[in-house]
Design a protein around this motif. Structure first.
Motif, PDB file in Angstrom:
ATOM      1  N   ASN A 151       0.819  -1.214   0.000  1.00  0.00           N
ATOM      2  CA  ASN A 151       0.000   0.000   0.000  1.00  0.00           C
ATOM      3  C   ASN A 151       0.854   1.265   0.000  1.00  0.00           C
ATOM      4  N   SER A 152       1.948   1.253   0.753  1.00  0.00           N
ATOM      5  CA  SER A 152       2.829   2.430   0.805  1.00  0.00           C
ATOM      6  C   SER A 152       3.398   2.748  -0.571  1.00  0.00           C
ATOM      7  N   LEU A 153       3.800   1.723  -1.292  1.00  0.00           N
ATOM      8  CA  LEU A 153       4.329   1.933  -2.641  1.00  0.00           C
ATOM      9  C   LEU A 153       3.241   2.450  -3.582  1.00  0.00           C
ATOM     10  N   ALA A 154       2.044   1.907  -3.458  1.00  0.00           N
ATOM     11  CA  ALA A 154       0.931   2.373  -4.298  1.00  0.00           C
ATOM     12  C   ALA A 154       0.602   3.835  -4.000  1.00  0.00           C
ATOM     13  N   ILE A 155       0.556   4.180  -2.724  1.00  0.00           N
ATOM     14  CA  ILE A 155       0.251   5.568  -2.335  1.00  0.00           C
ATOM     15  C   ILE A 155       1.352   6.503  -2.790  1.00  0.00           C
ATOM     16  N   ALA A 156       2.605   6.088  -2.668  1.00  0.00           N
ATOM     17  CA  ALA A 156       3.717   6.917  -3.124  1.00  0.00           C
ATOM     18  C   ALA A 156       3.622   7.150  -4.628  1.00  0.00           C
ATOM     19  N   GLY A 157       3.266   6.105  -5.366  1.00  0.00           N
ATOM     20  CA  GLY A 157       3.105   6.248  -6.811  1.00  0.00           C
ATOM     21  C   GLY A 157       2.008   7.231  -7.178  1.00  0.00           C
ATOM     22  N   ILE A 158       0.887   7.143  -6.467  1.00  0.00           N
ATOM     23  CA  ILE A 158      -0.221   8.062  -6.725  1.00  0.00           C
ATOM     24  C   ILE A 158       0.192   9.489  -6.366  1.00  0.00           C
ATOM     25  N   ALA A 159       0.847   9.655  -5.207  1.00  0.00           N
ATOM     26  CA  ALA A 159       1.256  10.989  -4.755  1.00  0.00           C
ATOM     27  C   ALA A 159       2.252  11.627  -5.733  1.00  0.00           C
TER      28      ALA A 159
END
Length: 162
Positions: A151-159
């Motif tokens: 999830n952290s990687l997905a959120i970082a990608g979105i951000a």
């Protein structure tokens, strides 16, 4: 190699975190190969949360709280229940993955996210089942760590707009 895997098996949070990294990368590659870039209008269960534009809230909810809650509901509860009913591990894995996917689809995700979360739910269930031999607490920690990193990687990608 075997010694490294044996040491890693004694460290559920590290093993889970590495599995989260591997599953994120593999998932992104598979998604790109199968559908290219997902359509811009593809529903994502986290859309409402992401619309808040509060990066700290998004990071906490998506990277810490959601994995705790979802690990409890979609891995710990069904797998421990199935184990008490003496169900085969594959039945536990399937039930857990189906519950994980259904929760994301009911949360606003579309069919594509349903398929993706079913596969990721199966990964989380497999990690939980692997570490369950060391106790449910260690199994929970491993599945949670995997989910956190993913999830952290997905959120970082979105951000970052990736």
């Amino acid at each position: 190699m075997h010694a490294t895997l044996a040491r890693l098996s004694r460290q559920p949070v590290l093993a889970g975190g590495l599995a989260g990294l591997a599953s994120f990368v593999a998932g992104q590659l598979l998604l790109t190969l199968l559908v290219g870039t997902p359509p811009a209008d593809q529903a994502v269960a986290a859309d409402a949360m992401l619309a808040t534009n509060n990066l700290w809230l998004i990071a906490f909810m998506g990277s810490i709280w959601a994995p705790v809650f979802e690990t409890a509901v979609a891995q710990w509860l069904p797998i421990e229940l199935m184990q008490r009913l003496a169900a085969p591990s594959m039945v536990s894995l399937f039930a857990s993955a189906a519950l994980f996917s259904a929760g994301h689809m009911l949360g606003g995700g579309g069919a594509l996210q349903g398929a993706i979360t079913f596969v990721f739910g199966a990964v989380l269930a497999a990690i939980y089942l692997h570490f369950r031999k060391q106790g449910p607490g260690r199994a929970f920690a491993a599945a949670w760590a995997c989910h956190c990193v993913n999830n952290s990687l997905a959120i970082a990608g979105i951000a970052l707009g990736l």
